[in-house]
Write an enzyme that holds these catalytic residues in place. Structure first.
Site, short mmCIF file in Angstrom:
data_model
loop_
_atom_site.label_atom_id
_atom_site.label_comp_id
_atom_site.label_asym_id
_atom_site.label_seq_id
_atom_site.Cartn_x
_atom_site.Cartn_y
_atom_site.Cartn_z
N GLU B 75 -6.25 2.34 -1.46
CA GLU B 75 -5.69 2.63 -2.65
C GLU B 75 -6.61 2.35 -4.01
OE1 GLU B 75 -4.26 0.92 -0.17
OE2 GLU B 75 -2.51 1.42 0.13
N PHE B 137 9.72 -7.48 3.85
CA PHE B 137 8.42 -7.16 4.14
C PHE B 137 7.63 -6.17 3.15
CE2 PHE B 137 5.82 -3.98 6.57
CZ PHE B 137 4.90 -4.74 7.12
N GLN B 138 6.47 -6.44 3.03
CA GLN B 138 5.94 -5.66 1.90
C GLN B 138 6.42 -5.62 0.77
OE1 GLN B 138 4.59 -1.73 3.92
NE2 GLN B 138 2.52 -2.92 4.63
N LYS B 187 13.19 1.99 -2.60
CA LYS B 187 13.14 3.02 -1.42
C LYS B 187 14.59 3.77 -1.61
CE LYS B 187 11.95 3.95 3.34
NZ LYS B 187 11.41 3.02 4.58
N MET B 501 -28.61 -6.00 -11.39
CA MET B 501 -28.54 -6.38 -12.67
C MET B 501 -28.19 -7.99 -12.80
SD MET B 501 -28.42 -5.80 -15.88
CE MET B 501 -27.61 -4.38 -16.48
#
Lengths: 204, 586
Positions: B75, B137-138, B187, B501
């Site tokens: 993602e 869940f999630q 959902k 750097m």
């Protein structure tokens, strides 16, 4: 407030008044503007405002004017915030409410306590055999003063509300809101609304 | 399950130019989402499916002829690709992710887009509304996690809210000072059907003023200061590009004859070789713009926010100058540098007003001062960087050859670190929206996915991602996107086998104690090969030019790894905690 130019850089109490839409999550969005700069919020009150559907936050912080101005602008740019004002204590009328729970015996038996409560303009809210709850409103020093005075007499519980404040010099926010609504673009002016209007460009 | 609709009644949603005919149809929340995207002109979605966003993906199956979905490999890659897409094309980038880890993987990209004002609409799935707050869940509290890094976010738990919320989301993302918006949709709302009356776009929100009102008195005061100035100096940032005000900006500096220097996000708003373009500001910017910031008498900042990497120490910054600050975001005025004249507004509108009031002038002697400093920098730094005499390859010579072989017409995307500074300093940019880099957040790993997104957004342009060996390894999984969709990007890895750097700072400020910056790198060419991407490694100068030409001539994607000096430094440099005039040439 003195005219000392260093005032900008000296910490003092500021009361920030925020007018917002009534939206879930907005409290967090506003609160993190302070926490990201590690500024402690001394007092926070949210309530309806004089306008239906519009909420009003009163937030008290101890900060420099410079920082408060920057934070106020960053809050004002949040999408669901309509307007932010910040004021010194001289510029507002404010009150805080406090509740005191004291053993009823003590008040009944000690004349001093009764006089103390009367002097502080405290009112009894609930009287029971075992305890009495008094309520008083005022500035912090006043409610703190009564708390200290009651301590020797078995103060059982004390709680103070957040500050609620009215800005002395403000016009009705209603006017301001009308301004917001008047600026709603019509279809024709949605793009380049200023450029196409010649001299009107410069009208406030 | 009944829920209330939380859209304030006062919000007016008006029809756009082509008002949709009111129609009623029973549709699911998922279909309403996709219909909204189509109505807002979305062509491409960068996304990754998962449990809580499956209804939207199921609906997308029937939309695959109208909406192009690019399946990313992570993602974070998705959101950086959307950023590259938005920055290259000027359109709103759209991202799909699922709940929980899908959504938290967006956070870095949101923070990057927030600080760099990139318009994005991110749609995340969320668990069923009745499970919210139960550690399902999630499930993760995406709204609260993303509040500090979004311009606006909103959780939808009722499908009927979807059309208005998405209309608002797109309006907020692209208007005013753009930024990322996140809409979290449970959902059940994706599955719920409702009477859909068609999509109505949004162009006004009562509590939101995208453009501050332009004040005539400040424009006039600014013009007076500019007309009296003997050594005026313009600093410009991405505001010019975001406001599509490149032509207005050029007209302003050309009429007033004022030299102009850019922040790294402003690069390309005017061509590199414009006679009034005097170079780059900031820590690794050009010598003249930094030194002369403290010599000018009027400083005109346009669409930039005085980042600390631009200003160095504030109490040693342009103290002698009157400051005019043009910005669309009132919160930027006086935030870091006090403005004597604040010009609130969209510079597309304020610049023509200002141009009308300024006298035509030339400041030849003053511009010549910049060129004198350029000559010093040329001798002390640039000559060695672009035309080194030692055998060790430099990053600068690679960029210089890219300039030569593309003519300056490519989009240059960079990651973060030494190579980024070199790319920004030396890349020739003929047109706007050609320099894409993570400026404010400094996100390593931005480069590869942003390169992919830029190419998707501008398929007809050559897009070159200049990326360090460290940053490349942070998001290299997105090579899979190049393979799957045949995205024709050109990847140049400048490999110094160090986190360069950080190593440079360790050398200069930490007595060469190279604490965990020495990095072993994989065989990048083999890696590319595993993804079906041709490439080669170059270690010697004799082969460099041909290799770059081969890369540019390749019909599709190509990966070129250039082994550059391990311990080369980027100069000039304003050391942290120093004023801009204390810039070091070595």
């Amino acid at each position: 407030m003195t005219n000392d130019p260093n005032d900008n850089f000296m910490k003092q109490e500021f009361t920030i008044t925020v007018y917002t839409e009534n939206q879930v999550g907005l409290l967090n969005r506003i609160a993190i503007m302070f926490s990201r700069r590690k500024i402690n919020i001394d007092s926070l009150n949210t309530s309806p405002s004089e306008i239906p559907g519009i909420h009003r936050f009163n937030i008290v912080v101890d900060e420099t004017e410079e920082v408060v101005r920057k934070v106020a602008r960053q809050i004002e740019k949040q999408v669901d915030v309509l307007k932010v004002y910040f004021s010194t204590n001289e510029e507002i009328i404010w009150q805080e409410m406090a509740l005191f729970k004291v053993p009823t015996d003590e008040i009944a038996e000690k004349v001093k306590v009764e006089r103390l409560l009367r002097e502080h303009g405290a009112r009894a809210v609930v009287i029971r055999k075992d305890y009495t709850v008094f309520e008083t409103t005022g500035h912090r020093e006043e409610t703190d003063g009564l708390m200290k005075a009651l301590e020797p007499y078995g103060l059982i519980e004390f709680v103070r509300s957040a500050r609620v404040a009215i800005i002395k010099g403000s016009h009705s926010f209603h006017e301001r809101l009308r301004e917001f609504e008047a600026l709603e673009p019509s279809e024709e002016t949605a793009e380049n609304e200023f450029l196409n209007e010649g001299e009107k460009v410069f009208s406030m | 399950m009944e829920q209330t609709i939380a859209i304030p009644k006062s919000e007016k949603h008006q029809n756009g130019a082509a008002p949709a005919q009111p129609k009623t149809a029973v549709v699911s929340g998922s279909v309403a989402v996709l219909d909204a995207l189509l109505a807002e002109g979305t062509e491409t979605i960068f996304g990754y499916p998962g449990g809580a966003i499956m209804p939207i993906y199921d609906a997308l199956y029937d939309y695959s002829d109208k909406l192009r979905h690019i399946l990313v490999r992570h993602e974070q890659g998705g959101i950086h690709a959307a950023q590259g897409y938005a920055r290259a094309s000027g359109k709103v980038g759209v991202v799909f992710a699922t709940s929980g880890p899908g959504a938290t993987n967006l956070v870095t990209g949101l923070a990057d887009a927030q600080i760099d004002s990139t318009p994005l609409v991110c749609i995340t799935g969320q668990v069923f509304a009745h499970l919210l707050g139960t550690d399902a869940f999630q499930e993760t509290d995406v709204i609260n996690i993303t509040t500090p890094v979004t311009k606006w976010n909103y959780q939808v738990t009722d499908a009927r809210e979807i059309p208005q919320v998405l209309a608002k989301a797109f309006f907020i993302a692209r208007s005013g000072r753009p930024g990322p918006v996140l809409v979290d949709i449970s959902k059940n709302a994706q599955l719920q059907t409702f009477d859909y009356e068609g999509y109505v776009s949004c162009n006004h929100i009562r509590s939101y003023r995208p453009k501050p009102i332009v004040r005539k008195e400040y424009i006039e005061q600014a013009a007076v200061l500019i007309n009296r100035a003997e050594r005026p100096f313009v600093l410009f940032g991405q505001g010019v590009i975001l406001g599509n005000a490149e032509a207005e900006f050029q007209a302003f500096i050309e009429k007033s004859g004022i030299p102009a220097a850019w922040t790294i996000l402003g690069a390309g708003a005017i061509p590199t070789d414009h006679p009034l373009n005097v170079g780059m500001l900031g820590m690794h910017g050009n010598y003249g713009p930094n030194v002369l910031t403290n010599k000018c008498d009027v400083l005109i900042a346009i669409g930039m926010r005085f980042d600390d990497r631009v200003t160095g120490r504030l109490d040693k910054y342009a103290k002698q100058a009157k400051v005019i600050h043009l910005d669309i975001d009132p919160a930027e005025i006086d935030k870091n540098v006090k403005a004597d004249v604040p010009v609130w507004g969209d510079c597309k509108e304020t610049l023509p007003m200002l141009t009308a009031l300024v006298s035509p002038k030339k400041h030849d002697d003053w511009v010549a001062k910049f060129r004198e400093h350029d000559a010093q920098e040329q001798v002390a730094v640039i000559e060695n960087e672009l035309h080194p005499t030692s055998d060790i390859l430099t990053m600068g010579e690679v960029v210089n050859l890219l300039n030569e072989l593309t003519g300056g017409d490519a989009i240059i995307v960079s990651d973060v670190g030494q190579h980024q500074m070199v790319a920004c300093r030396y890349a020739k940019l003929n047109q706007t929206r050609s320099n894409i880099t993570s400026g404010g957040l400094g996100t390593m790993g931005f480069g590869l996915p942003a390169t992919i997104g830029a190419k998707v957004g501008q398929p007809d342009r050559t897009v070159i991602g200049i990326i360090g060996d460290g940053g490349f390894q942070m998001t290299l999984q997105e090579l899979g996107v190049i393979q799957q969709y045949g995205v024709g990007v050109k990847i140049v890895i400048l490999n110094n086998q160090f986190l360069g750097m950080v190593r440079q700072w360790q050398e200069l400020f930490h007595e060469r104690r190279y604490s965990f910056t020495d990095m072993v790198t994989p065989d990048f060419v083999k890696l590319a090969d595993a993804y079906g991407i041709p490439g080669q490694r170059v270690c010697e100068r004799d082969f460099l030019k041909n290799a770059i030409q081969t890369m540019l001539d390749a019909p599709g994607a190509y990966l070129l790894e250039v082994m550059v000096g391990k311990e080369n430094n980027v100069f000039p440099m304003v050391p942290q905690g120093c004023g801009v005039a204390e810039i070091r040439l070595k």
